[in-house]
Design an enzyme around this catalytic site. Structure first.
Site, PDB file in Angstrom:
ATOM      1  N   VAL A   1       0.838  -1.210   0.000  1.00  0.00           N
ATOM      2  CA  VAL A   1       0.000   0.000   0.000  1.00  0.00           C
ATOM      3  C   VAL A   1       0.873   1.260   0.000  1.00  0.00           C
ATOM      4  O   VAL A   1       0.613   2.214  -0.741  1.00  0.00           O
ATOM      5  CB  VAL A   1      -0.972   0.009   1.206  1.00  0.00           C
ATOM      6  CG1 VAL A   1      -1.794   1.287   1.220  1.00  0.00           C
ATOM      7  CG2 VAL A   1      -1.896  -1.198   1.149  1.00  0.00           C
TER       8      VAL A   1
ATOM      9  N   VAL B   1     -12.368  -0.012   4.781  1.00  0.00           N
ATOM     10  CA  VAL B   1     -13.603  -0.720   4.401  1.00  0.00           C
ATOM     11  C   VAL B   1     -13.836  -0.551   2.897  1.00  0.00           C
ATOM     12  O   VAL B   1     -14.116   0.555   2.428  1.00  0.00           O
ATOM     13  CB  VAL B   1     -14.834  -0.194   5.179  1.00  0.00           C
ATOM     14  CG1 VAL B   1     -16.094  -0.968   4.783  1.00  0.00           C
ATOM     15  CG2 VAL B   1     -14.626  -0.294   6.686  1.00  0.00           C
TER      16      VAL B   1
ATOM     17  N   THR C   1     -13.622   2.088  -2.810  1.00  0.00           N
ATOM     18  CA  THR C   1     -15.024   2.038  -3.236  1.00  0.00           C
ATOM     19  C   THR C   1     -15.890   2.670  -2.139  1.00  0.00           C
ATOM     20  O   THR C   1     -15.753   2.308  -0.969  1.00  0.00           O
ATOM     21  CB  THR C   1     -15.452   0.574  -3.473  1.00  0.00           C
ATOM     22  OG1 THR C   1     -14.655   0.052  -4.546  1.00  0.00           O
ATOM     23  CG2 THR C   1     -16.925   0.472  -3.832  1.00  0.00           C
TER      24      THR C   1
ATOM     25  N   GLY D   1      -2.413 -10.005  -4.501  1.00  0.00           N
ATOM     26  CA  GLY D   1      -2.243  -8.979  -3.471  1.00  0.00           C
ATOM     27  C   GLY D   1      -3.520  -8.656  -2.710  1.00  0.00           C
ATOM     28  O   GLY D   1      -3.606  -7.614  -2.065  1.00  0.00           O
TER      29      GLY D   1
ATOM     30  N   GLU E   1      -4.564 -10.896   3.220  1.00  0.00           N
ATOM     31  CA  GLU E   1      -3.740 -10.347   4.294  1.00  0.00           C
ATOM     32  C   GLU E   1      -2.443 -11.148   4.379  1.00  0.00           C
ATOM     33  O   GLU E   1      -2.364 -12.270   3.890  1.00  0.00           O
ATOM     34  CB  GLU E   1      -4.490 -10.462   5.631  1.00  0.00           C
ATOM     35  CG  GLU E   1      -5.778  -9.672   5.689  1.00  0.00           C
ATOM     36  CD  GLU E   1      -5.561  -8.181   5.468  1.00  0.00           C
ATOM     37  OE1 GLU E   1      -4.789  -7.573   6.211  1.00  0.00           O
ATOM     38  OE2 GLU E   1      -6.166  -7.629   4.534  1.00  0.00           O
TER      39      GLU E   1
ATOM     40  N   ASP F   1     -11.059 -10.545   9.063  1.00  0.00           N
ATOM     41  CA  ASP F   1     -10.929  -9.288   8.310  1.00  0.00           C
ATOM     42  C   ASP F   1     -12.305  -8.662   8.100  1.00  0.00           C
ATOM     43  O   ASP F   1     -12.495  -7.457   8.314  1.00  0.00           O
ATOM     44  CB  ASP F   1     -10.246  -9.578   6.960  1.00  0.00           C
ATOM     45  CG  ASP F   1     -10.200  -8.354   6.075  1.00  0.00           C
ATOM     46  OD1 ASP F   1      -9.291  -7.527   6.260  1.00  0.00           O
ATOM     47  OD2 ASP F   1     -11.098  -8.205   5.216  1.00  0.00           O
TER      48      ASP F   1
ATOM     49  N   LYS G   1     -14.098  -5.098   9.644  1.00  0.00           N
ATOM     50  CA  LYS G   1     -14.854  -4.095   8.875  1.00  0.00           C
ATOM     51  C   LYS G   1     -16.224  -3.860   9.517  1.00  0.00           C
ATOM     52  O   LYS G   1     -16.703  -2.719   9.571  1.00  0.00           O
ATOM     53  CB  LYS G   1     -14.959  -4.537   7.416  1.00  0.00           C
ATOM     54  CG  LYS G   1     -13.578  -4.451   6.737  1.00  0.00           C
ATOM     55  CD  LYS G   1     -13.475  -5.255   5.472  1.00  0.00           C
ATOM     56  CE  LYS G   1     -12.067  -5.137   4.890  1.00  0.00           C
ATOM     57  NZ  LYS G   1     -11.727  -6.183   3.931  1.00  0.00           N
TER      58      LYS G   1
ATOM     59  N   GLY H   1      -6.550  -4.633  -3.095  1.00  0.00           N
ATOM     60  CA  GLY H   1      -5.579  -4.456  -4.172  1.00  0.00           C
ATOM     61  C   GLY H   1      -4.728  -3.217  -3.935  1.00  0.00           C
ATOM     62  O   GLY H   1      -5.095  -2.344  -3.150  1.00  0.00           O
TER      63      GLY H   1
HETATM   64  N1  HSE Z   1      -7.582  -8.891   2.704  1.00  0.00           N
HETATM   65  C1  HSE Z   1      -8.552  -7.891   2.496  1.00  0.00           C
HETATM   66  C2  HSE Z   1      -9.596  -8.426   1.533  1.00  0.00           C
HETATM   67  C3  HSE Z   1      -7.895  -6.662   1.956  1.00  0.00           C
HETATM   68  O1  HSE Z   1      -9.342  -9.462   0.914  1.00  0.00           O
HETATM   69  O2  HSE Z   1     -10.659  -7.841   1.396  1.00  0.00           O
HETATM   70  C4  HSE Z   1      -8.767  -5.454   1.924  1.00  0.00           C
HETATM   71  O3  HSE Z   1      -9.223  -5.078   3.183  1.00  0.00           O
END
Ligand code: HSE
Length: 317
Positions: free
Chosen positions: A14, A141, A145, A194, A197, A208, A212, A298
């Site tokens: 990132v 989150v 988008t 990519g 995590e 994950d 969120k 991404g």
């Molecule tokens: N690993 C997370 C996903 C990355 O696949 O959504 C974005 O938060």
């Protein structure tokens, strides 16, 4: 226009994506006057006034002087700190201490790191408010988008509930499984792209997505903590279920918050969200349901979120 100096902490996917994007787009009006003055990365070291070829230099093996990150923050004259280190859902460190140090030293903060916003939101926002500073976190989150930030466009509307597909890795894996690919091969692809995590169990087992849900709960004041959210991941989803519209669904409102695989009706818009795409359904009192759909993970997709946060900070100051 005065120059706004940015310090980047964490120069992985990132961080590098943000560096490249600001180089490419920095002359556009929302960003004029902003420059990355320094980068600190625990492996790469402390880079002052990074040149345009710094990423190639690093790829070629160049390393810089090691520096304690909190010390670097204290000594820095940057106006804005961008925190892009790895996620930690246990105690949000070290990102949390970097963000607190930035705020205590008078710097606005941008992060794409879900740990501190899911686990330490109240403390961070109080620290920022005390000093008239900002903490921006759109990238936590659905990458860039539109998600929770859409609600700025509907002032007065009360958000009564949210459903969504908010983990790109698992949605990608489910789509590939529906096409006949094995789970492990699909996960490998998601990692290569990519999306996943560093520890992909956070994706697979739903943590994950739960982070969120906790972030949305924090934003809308519903008070669910990450540990109070009911979480089930996609390990037990069969290829048949994946092909029949089963998605890893986030549901959160004032009463409950959960992450779980769920078979969706054909008439449900969320059933048709495939691959790394994410989508959010926001229920409101004045407008009914509204939707946003787009990439949720991404490099450039997440870097764009930090760019959006940067534009907001620059334009509000
Ligand atoms: N690993 C997370 C996903 C990355 O696949 O959504 C974005 O938060």
């Amino acid at each position: 226009m005065s120059v706004k100096k940015i310090m980047v902490i964490g120069f992985g996917t990132v961080g590098q994506g943000f560096f490249e994007m600001l180089r490419a787009k920095g002359k556009l009006s929302p960003f004029s006057g902003a420059k990355i003055a320094e980068i600190v990365d625990m492996k790469i070291g402390h880079i002052r006034e990074p040149g345009p070829n710094v990423i190639d230099e690093i790829k070629g093996g160049k390393r810089f002087q090691q520096k304690d990150v909190v010390e670097a923050i204290k000594e820095s004259d940057a106006d804005i700190v961008c925190e892009f280190t790895w996620v930690n859902f246990k105690d949000a460190e070290p990102a949390h201490k970097h963000m607190i140090a930035a705020l205590q030293n008078g710097k606005d903060v941008i992060t794409t790191n879900k740990g501190p916003i899911a686990l330490r939101y109240g403390e961070l926002m109080a620290e920022a408010a005390k000093r008239g500073l900002q903490v921006k976190f759109k990238g936590t989150v659905m990458a860039s988008t539109p998600s929770f930030n859409i609600t700025r466009l509907i002032p007065g509307a009360e958000v009564t509930g949210i459903r969504g597909i908010m983990n790109g890795t698992t949605n990608y894996i489910l789509a590939r499984m529906a096409e006949g690919m094995a789970f492990s091969a699909a996960l490998k692809e998601a990692q290569e792209k990519g999306y996943a995590e560093a520890d992909p169990t956070n994706d697979i087992d739903g943590y994950d997505a739960a982070a969120k849900a906790a972030i949305l709960s924090n934003v809308f004041g519903w008070g669910h903590t990450m540990s109070s959210i009911s979480v089930k991941g996609i390990r037990d989803v069969t290829p048949e279920e994946a092909a029949n519209g089963t998605k890893l669904l986030v549901k959160v409102d004032a009463k409950q918050a959960s992450v779980s695989p769920e078979k969706l009706q054909d008439s449900d818009i969320l059933r048709h969200v495939n691959g790394v795409m994410n989508a959010i359904e926001i229920s409101t009192d004045t407008l009914g349901k509204i939707y946003s759909l787009g990439p949720g993970a991404g490099k450039s997709e997440t870097a764009q979120a930090a760019m959006s946060d940067l534009a907001e900070i620059l334009n509000e100051n």
